[in-house]
Design a protein around this motif. Structure first.
Motif, PDB file in Angstrom:
ATOM      1  N   ALA A 230       0.814  -1.213   0.000  1.00 33.33           N
ATOM      2  CA  ALA A 230       0.000   0.000   0.000  1.00 33.33           C
ATOM      3  C   ALA A 230       0.851   1.268   0.000  1.00 33.33           C
ATOM      4  O   ALA A 230       0.311   2.377  -0.018  1.00 33.33           O
ATOM      5  CB  ALA A 230      -0.931  -0.001   1.207  1.00 33.33           C
ATOM      6  N   GLY A 231       2.177   1.111   0.027  1.00 27.20           N
ATOM      7  CA  GLY A 231       3.072   2.262  -0.047  1.00 27.20           C
ATOM      8  C   GLY A 231       3.360   2.947   1.266  1.00 27.20           C
ATOM      9  O   GLY A 231       3.918   4.053   1.279  1.00 27.20           O
ATOM     10  N   VAL A 232       3.011   2.295   2.384  1.00 25.47           N
ATOM     11  CA  VAL A 232       3.180   2.928   3.694  1.00 25.47           C
ATOM     12  C   VAL A 232       4.649   3.178   4.033  1.00 25.47           C
ATOM     13  O   VAL A 232       4.985   4.175   4.703  1.00 25.47           O
ATOM     14  CB  VAL A 232       2.508   2.065   4.783  1.00 25.47           C
ATOM     15  N   PHE A 233       5.544   2.319   3.571  1.00 23.67           N
ATOM     16  CA  PHE A 233       6.958   2.464   3.925  1.00 23.67           C
ATOM     17  C   PHE A 233       7.695   3.453   3.017  1.00 23.67           C
ATOM     18  O   PHE A 233       8.835   3.825   3.320  1.00 23.67           O
ATOM     19  CB  PHE A 233       7.665   1.107   3.868  1.00 23.67           C
ATOM     20  N   ASP A 234       7.096   3.839   1.914  1.00 25.48           N
ATOM     21  CA  ASP A 234       7.732   4.806   1.018  1.00 25.48           C
ATOM     22  C   ASP A 234       7.464   6.206   1.548  1.00 25.48           C
ATOM     23  O   ASP A 234       6.302   6.618   1.680  1.00 25.48           O
ATOM     24  CB  ASP A 234       7.195   4.653  -0.407  1.00 25.48           C
ATOM     25  N   ARG A 235       8.507   6.937   1.850  1.00 19.45           N
ATOM     26  CA  ARG A 235       8.355   8.237   2.488  1.00 19.45           C
ATOM     27  C   ARG A 235       9.210   9.299   1.806  1.00 19.45           C
ATOM     28  O   ARG A 235      10.231   9.002   1.178  1.00 19.45           O
ATOM     29  CB  ARG A 235       8.759   8.164   3.963  1.00 19.45           C
ATOM     30  N   SER A 236       8.778  10.518   1.981  1.00 16.75           N
ATOM     31  CA  SER A 236       9.550  11.682   1.555  1.00 16.75           C
ATOM     32  C   SER A 236       9.407  12.721   2.652  1.00 16.75           C
ATOM     33  O   SER A 236       8.290  13.082   3.025  1.00 16.75           O
ATOM     34  CB  SER A 236       9.015  12.229   0.225  1.00 16.75           C
ATOM     35  N   PHE A 237      10.535  13.172   3.213  1.00 16.79           N
ATOM     36  CA  PHE A 237      10.429  14.145   4.292  1.00 16.79           C
ATOM     37  C   PHE A 237      11.608  15.103   4.302  1.00 16.79           C
ATOM     38  O   PHE A 237      12.666  14.842   3.703  1.00 16.79           O
ATOM     39  CB  PHE A 237      10.278  13.462   5.657  1.00 16.79           C
TER      40      PHE A 237
ATOM     41  N   GLU B  22      14.198  11.010   0.163  1.00 20.94           N
ATOM     42  CA  GLU B  22      13.157  10.143  -0.389  1.00 20.94           C
ATOM     43  C   GLU B  22      13.563   8.696  -0.141  1.00 20.94           C
ATOM     44  O   GLU B  22      14.673   8.284  -0.489  1.00 20.94           O
ATOM     45  CB  GLU B  22      13.038  10.413  -1.891  1.00 20.94           C
ATOM     46  N   LEU B  23      12.669   7.944   0.479  1.00 14.61           N
ATOM     47  CA  LEU B  23      12.937   6.543   0.813  1.00 14.61           C
ATOM     48  C   LEU B  23      11.925   5.662   0.106  1.00 14.61           C
ATOM     49  O   LEU B  23      10.717   5.880   0.201  1.00 14.61           O
ATOM     50  CB  LEU B  23      12.855   6.322   2.328  1.00 14.61           C
ATOM     51  N   GLU B  24      12.406   4.651  -0.593  1.00 10.58           N
ATOM     52  CA  GLU B  24      11.534   3.732  -1.320  1.00 10.58           C
ATOM     53  C   GLU B  24      11.995   2.304  -1.075  1.00 10.58           C
ATOM     54  O   GLU B  24      13.176   1.989  -1.230  1.00 10.58           O
ATOM     55  CB  GLU B  24      11.559   4.043  -2.812  1.00 10.58           C
ATOM     56  N   LEU B  25      11.081   1.443  -0.685  1.00 11.70           N
ATOM     57  CA  LEU B  25      11.397   0.033  -0.444  1.00 11.70           C
ATOM     58  C   LEU B  25      10.888  -0.807  -1.613  1.00 11.70           C
ATOM     59  O   LEU B  25       9.680  -0.885  -1.835  1.00 11.70           O
ATOM     60  CB  LEU B  25      10.756  -0.454   0.855  1.00 11.70           C
TER      61      LEU B  25
ATOM     62  N   THR C   8      21.240   7.379   6.627  1.00 18.25           N
ATOM     63  CA  THR C   8      20.315   6.393   6.080  1.00 18.25           C
ATOM     64  C   THR C   8      19.671   5.577   7.193  1.00 18.25           C
ATOM     65  O   THR C   8      18.456   5.307   7.173  1.00 18.25           O
ATOM     66  CB  THR C   8      21.057   5.463   5.106  1.00 18.25           C
ATOM     67  N   GLY C   9      20.468   5.175   8.178  1.00 16.39           N
ATOM     68  CA  GLY C   9      19.928   4.421   9.304  1.00 16.39           C
ATOM     69  C   GLY C   9      18.877   5.206  10.066  1.00 16.39           C
ATOM     70  O   GLY C   9      17.840   4.658  10.463  1.00 16.39           O
ATOM     71  N   ALA C  10      19.121   6.510  10.258  1.00 18.16           N
ATOM     72  CA  ALA C  10      18.154   7.353  10.959  1.00 18.16           C
ATOM     73  C   ALA C  10      16.844   7.437  10.179  1.00 18.16           C
ATOM     74  O   ALA C  10      15.755   7.394  10.767  1.00 18.16           O
ATOM     75  CB  ALA C  10      18.734   8.750  11.169  1.00 18.16           C
ATOM     76  N   ALA C  11      16.937   7.540   8.848  1.00 15.21           N
ATOM     77  CA  ALA C  11      15.728   7.612   8.029  1.00 15.21           C
ATOM     78  C   ALA C  11      14.919   6.325   8.129  1.00 15.21           C
ATOM     79  O   ALA C  11      13.683   6.351   8.251  1.00 15.21           O
ATOM     80  CB  ALA C  11      16.106   7.896   6.572  1.00 15.21           C
ATOM     81  N   ILE C  12      15.591   5.179   8.066  1.00 14.92           N
ATOM     82  CA  ILE C  12      14.894   3.892   8.159  1.00 14.92           C
ATOM     83  C   ILE C  12      14.238   3.732   9.526  1.00 14.92           C
ATOM     84  O   ILE C  12      13.090   3.272   9.640  1.00 14.92           O
ATOM     85  CB  ILE C  12      15.876   2.736   7.881  1.00 14.92           C
ATOM     86  N   GLU C  13      14.934   4.144  10.590  1.00 18.10           N
ATOM     87  CA  GLU C  13      14.361   4.033  11.931  1.00 18.10           C
ATOM     88  C   GLU C  13      13.136   4.925  12.088  1.00 18.10           C
ATOM     89  O   GLU C  13      12.155   4.541  12.750  1.00 18.10           O
ATOM     90  CB  GLU C  13      15.411   4.411  12.982  1.00 18.10           C
ATOM     91  N   ILE C  14      13.161   6.119  11.492  1.00 16.42           N
ATOM     92  CA  ILE C  14      12.006   7.016  11.572  1.00 16.42           C
ATOM     93  C   ILE C  14      10.778   6.370  10.960  1.00 16.42           C
ATOM     94  O   ILE C  14       9.680   6.382  11.528  1.00 16.42           O
ATOM     95  CB  ILE C  14      12.315   8.367  10.873  1.00 16.42           C
ATOM     96  N   VAL C  15      10.950   5.785   9.785  1.00 19.36           N
ATOM     97  CA  VAL C  15       9.818   5.144   9.105  1.00 19.36           C
ATOM     98  C   VAL C  15       9.307   3.953   9.906  1.00 19.36           C
ATOM     99  O   VAL C  15       8.091   3.796  10.115  1.00 19.36           O
ATOM    100  CB  VAL C  15      10.216   4.717   7.681  1.00 19.36           C
ATOM    101  N   LEU C  16      10.214   3.092  10.375  1.00 18.66           N
ATOM    102  CA  LEU C  16       9.787   1.918  11.139  1.00 18.66           C
ATOM    103  C   LEU C  16       9.122   2.319  12.451  1.00 18.66           C
ATOM    104  O   LEU C  16       8.166   1.681  12.898  1.00 18.66           O
ATOM    105  CB  LEU C  16      10.982   1.004  11.409  1.00 18.66           C
TER     106      LEU C  16
END
Length: 271
Positions: free
Chosen positions: A108-115, A130-133, A222-230
């Motif tokens: 559903a695109g929940v993990f794809d973020r732009s901030f 921009e983060l895309e999984l 990059t690690g900080a961005a992934i942790e924010i999304v999770l």
């Protein structure tokens, strides 16, 4: 004695059937959790029941979906469930069930973020991350915690040059994050995330990058961005409604992980 035993066995079978029917009628329905503009739906259906003199246990099957979405495949494990407490009320959730939920949210695109990168507190010259999984996170559980594996995430960093957004660098990152479970004073679920390992590769570096970023700082960023999304997703999922059985709910007093999944322990309470 033989007649009595056979009669008792017959009554026990009938009682088990009645209890199974009541449990099915009580919890076999759809639940909805709305976040990020998406209605995430799930259904819990009993599949087996076991009764003893002082305990009742039952297995369930979880199906999760978003309206209009096809069934989403996910990578599962072959492990069993963690052990439950000998006393009280316990609920075990397989790590495969968590991966299933993550796969539905991913589709559903929940993990794809732009901030705005200002929230990360680094590189003021950057304007946006921009983060895309390209694939769903996978969750595996052990006594040490839940391990969330993110593979081949695409990260793009941008800068603003005179009102025009310009790509600075594009990365591919794989990471493992450890999630430790706990509860707050009101019995709500708390998830503490800690980055365990991360590997970052630069796939596209523009000339402007040399004036803005240092390559050796890309892993923490990059690690900080992934942790924010999770963190955002786990906070939303902590609001998932547990089914009430016969009008009573499980009030969680302790949450822990074990081999194969997570365990929630507590007492029954009538809302």
């Amino acid at each position: 004695q033989i007649v009595f035993n056979r009669l008792a066995d017959g009554l026990e079978d009938q009682l088990a059937e009645q209890v199974a029917r009541l449990i099915d009628e009580s919890i076999n329905r759809s639940y909805t959790l709305s976040f990020d503009g998406i209605d995430f739906r799930y259904r819990i259906a009993p599949t087996a029941i076991a009764m003893e003199a002082t305990a009742v246990g039952f297995d369930t099957r979880l199906r999760a979906w978003v309206d209009g979405q096809f069934d989403v495949p996910y990578v599962g494990s072959s492990g069993g469930l963690p052990s439950l407490a000998d006393e009280g009320v316990s609920l075990a959730v397989a790590d495969d069930a968590v991966t299933h939920v993550a796969s539905v949210l991913w589709a559903a695109g929940v993990f794809d973020r732009s901030f705005d990168t200002a929230s990360l507190g680094v590189f003021p010259e950057l304007s946006r991350l921009e983060l895309e999984l390209p694939m769903s996170p996978v969750v595996s559980a052990s006594d040490a915690g839940l391990t969330v594996t993110v593979a081949d995430a695409r990260i793009r960093l941008y800068t603003d040059r005179n009102g025009t957004e310009e790509l600075v660098v594009e990365l591919v990152a794989s990471a493992q994050v450890i999630a430790e479970l706990g509860t707050d004073d009101e019995g709500g679920l708390e998830v503490d995330l800690e980055l365990d390992t991360i590997n970052v590769q630069v796939v596209d570096e523009r000339p402007v990058a040399a004036d803005i970023i240092a390559v050796d700082t890309l892993e923490p960023l990059t690690g900080a961005a992934i942790e924010i999304v999770l963190n955002d997703v786990s906070r939303s999922l902590s609001e998932l409604e547990l089914p009430a059985i016969f009008g009573v709910e499980l009030m969680v007093e302790q949450a822990r992980s074990g081999d194969g999944g997570a365990v929630f322990e507590g007492e029954l309470s009538q809302p």
